[in-house]
Scaffold this motif. Sequence first.
Motif, PDB file in Angstrom:
ATOM      1  N   GLU A  12       0.806  -1.224   0.000  1.00 58.22           N
ATOM      2  CA  GLU A  12       0.000   0.000   0.000  1.00 58.22           C
ATOM      3  C   GLU A  12       0.838   1.272   0.000  1.00 58.22           C
ATOM      4  O   GLU A  12       0.296   2.368  -0.176  1.00 58.22           O
ATOM      5  CB  GLU A  12      -0.937  -0.017   1.218  1.00 58.22           C
ATOM      6  N   GLY A  13       2.147   1.161   0.193  1.00 59.44           N
ATOM      7  CA  GLY A  13       2.966   2.373   0.222  1.00 59.44           C
ATOM      8  C   GLY A  13       4.322   2.124   0.838  1.00 59.44           C
ATOM      9  O   GLY A  13       4.750   0.985   1.009  1.00 59.44           O
ATOM     10  N   THR A  14       4.998   3.199   1.192  1.00 62.61           N
ATOM     11  CA  THR A  14       6.332   3.126   1.775  1.00 62.61           C
ATOM     12  C   THR A  14       6.232   2.846   3.272  1.00 62.61           C
ATOM     13  O   THR A  14       5.352   3.368   3.950  1.00 62.61           O
ATOM     14  CB  THR A  14       7.072   4.458   1.560  1.00 62.61           C
ATOM     15  N   VAL A  15       7.137   2.024   3.767  1.00 66.26           N
ATOM     16  CA  VAL A  15       7.211   1.738   5.202  1.00 66.26           C
ATOM     17  C   VAL A  15       8.420   2.475   5.782  1.00 66.26           C
ATOM     18  O   VAL A  15       9.521   2.425   5.227  1.00 66.26           O
ATOM     19  CB  VAL A  15       7.321   0.219   5.452  1.00 66.26           C
ATOM     20  N   ASN A  57       6.824   7.290  17.811  1.00 60.13           N
ATOM     21  CA  ASN A  57       6.087   8.555  17.738  1.00 60.13           C
ATOM     22  C   ASN A  57       6.650   9.486  16.672  1.00 60.13           C
ATOM     23  O   ASN A  57       5.955  10.383  16.192  1.00 60.13           O
ATOM     24  CB  ASN A  57       6.086   9.254  19.098  1.00 60.13           C
ATOM     25  N   ALA A  58       7.909   9.268  16.310  1.00 63.74           N
ATOM     26  CA  ALA A  58       8.539  10.071  15.259  1.00 63.74           C
ATOM     27  C   ALA A  58       8.193   9.570  13.856  1.00 63.74           C
ATOM     28  O   ALA A  58       8.589  10.198  12.877  1.00 63.74           O
ATOM     29  CB  ALA A  58      10.050  10.081  15.440  1.00 63.74           C
ATOM     30  N   ALA A 311      10.055  10.649   7.690  1.00 59.82           N
ATOM     31  CA  ALA A 311       8.634  10.333   7.522  1.00 59.82           C
ATOM     32  C   ALA A 311       7.895  11.485   6.844  1.00 59.82           C
ATOM     33  O   ALA A 311       7.106  11.273   5.905  1.00 59.82           O
ATOM     34  CB  ALA A 311       8.015  10.007   8.878  1.00 59.82           C
ATOM     35  N   GLU A 312       8.134  12.687   7.307  1.00 56.88           N
ATOM     36  CA  GLU A 312       7.431  13.842   6.739  1.00 56.88           C
ATOM     37  C   GLU A 312       7.868  14.117   5.302  1.00 56.88           C
ATOM     38  O   GLU A 312       7.071  14.584   4.486  1.00 56.88           O
ATOM     39  CB  GLU A 312       7.642  15.064   7.619  1.00 56.88           C
ATOM     40  N   ALA A 313       9.113  13.791   4.978  1.00 57.16           N
ATOM     41  CA  ALA A 313       9.599  13.987   3.608  1.00 57.16           C
ATOM     42  C   ALA A 313       8.854  13.119   2.605  1.00 57.16           C
ATOM     43  O   ALA A 313       8.713  13.484   1.444  1.00 57.16           O
ATOM     44  CB  ALA A 313      11.098  13.696   3.536  1.00 57.16           C
ATOM     45  N   ILE A 314       8.374  11.970   3.089  1.00 56.85           N
ATOM     46  CA  ILE A 314       7.598  11.105   2.189  1.00 56.85           C
ATOM     47  C   ILE A 314       6.107  11.210   2.499  1.00 56.85           C
ATOM     48  O   ILE A 314       5.331  10.303   2.253  1.00 56.85           O
ATOM     49  CB  ILE A 314       8.102   9.654   2.220  1.00 56.85           C
ATOM     50  N   GLU A 315       5.756  12.358   3.088  1.00 60.08           N
ATOM     51  CA  GLU A 315       4.368  12.789   3.257  1.00 60.08           C
ATOM     52  C   GLU A 315       3.587  11.956   4.267  1.00 60.08           C
ATOM     53  O   GLU A 315       2.410  11.700   4.099  1.00 60.08           O
ATOM     54  CB  GLU A 315       3.657  12.831   1.891  1.00 60.08           C
ATOM     55  N   TYR A 316       4.268  11.573   5.348  1.00 59.27           N
ATOM     56  CA  TYR A 316       3.609  10.976   6.501  1.00 59.27           C
ATOM     57  C   TYR A 316       3.395  12.067   7.546  1.00 59.27           C
ATOM     58  O   TYR A 316       4.288  12.890   7.764  1.00 59.27           O
ATOM     59  CB  TYR A 316       4.499   9.907   7.146  1.00 59.27           C
TER      60      TYR A 316
END
Length: 350
Positions: A12-15, A57-58, A311-316
């Motif tokens: 379903e996506g990147t882990v 949490n990060a 995580a945020e760089a890959i839109e999490y």
Amino acid sequence: MGKRSLEQRLNEGTVVVAEGYLFEMERRGYLQAGSFVPEVALEHPDVLKQVYRDYMNAGSDVVLAFTYNAHREKMRIIGKEHLHEPLNRSAIRLAKEVAKEHPTEEALVAGNISNTNIFDPEDADSAEEVRSIFAEMATWCKEEGVDFINGETFYYHEEAVIALEEIQKQGLPAVVTLGLMGENILRDGYTVEESCKILSEKGALVVGMNCFRGPNTMQPYLKGIRNEVEGYVGGLPIPYRTTEEHPTFFNLPDGGCSCSLPTETTFPTSLDPLYHNRYEIAEWAKEAKDIGINYIGLCCGASPAMIRAVAEAIEYETINSKYSPDMEKHFLFGKDKTLKGHNLNYSKKA
């Protein structure tokens, strides 16, 4: 919401996966650099749980049981082989407790086996010893109910194959990642591309690289692996500024050091000035995702803030994204209309 498996999440996506407990525990003062044995799982379980929690949490989708270097040989060398099994089981149980705390979807729990440092391709007995080490650790992982086993930091292809075989005997999914040293080839002569292709064809769910190399010197090999492997590929570099001349952190020089180091190298306790910043790490994560790396994270040296940047760089959006940097209210650099002009105008002189 039910807990999806690793394979479902990859489909379903990147882990996102946080490694790097070893350096983080040493930095916090709960692990001895040199022997690098994770006794914290028995001596300070509350500390280990908090580090698991901080990385989850990060943005980490996985709580990786801290059993790196918790194998029989490492326990023998520090004279604590009798604590081997209790340490392994404790690390996994603590990881399971933290994984259940995730507010939206229970995190995956991974068992961990790793390079033994005793494998020698010229010594058949060493291969059997390694197999025995991996077999017992994989058995405990199975008994404790992990979701998959992460076999990592193998610098011999043949040792990685043994790890994969012992994971498969327990009927668990396998992630197998290689550590590439400074000669740019695995120590038994395989390229990382060859090794990963073989491991993937043998049934590893994820293959790839971790540790030893920063983004700059790992990324070219990740591209090569991605081109050779049909299945899922993982990349977990260290967050240090490795170079073509010094491709690993084992021999990374610090030209600005103003003292005599007690070790010949900056590794492992003097690497601090050689960090990438989180924005460089984020740029790497975007590029890794763009070239088709499916299992993305960081290894030794990673802080939770760096994992969050990945995580945020890959839109999490992570649990702790509410603490991500925002300079709006900063007294020198902010934009809030109530901030004092005499401070904002002074920002370039501060």
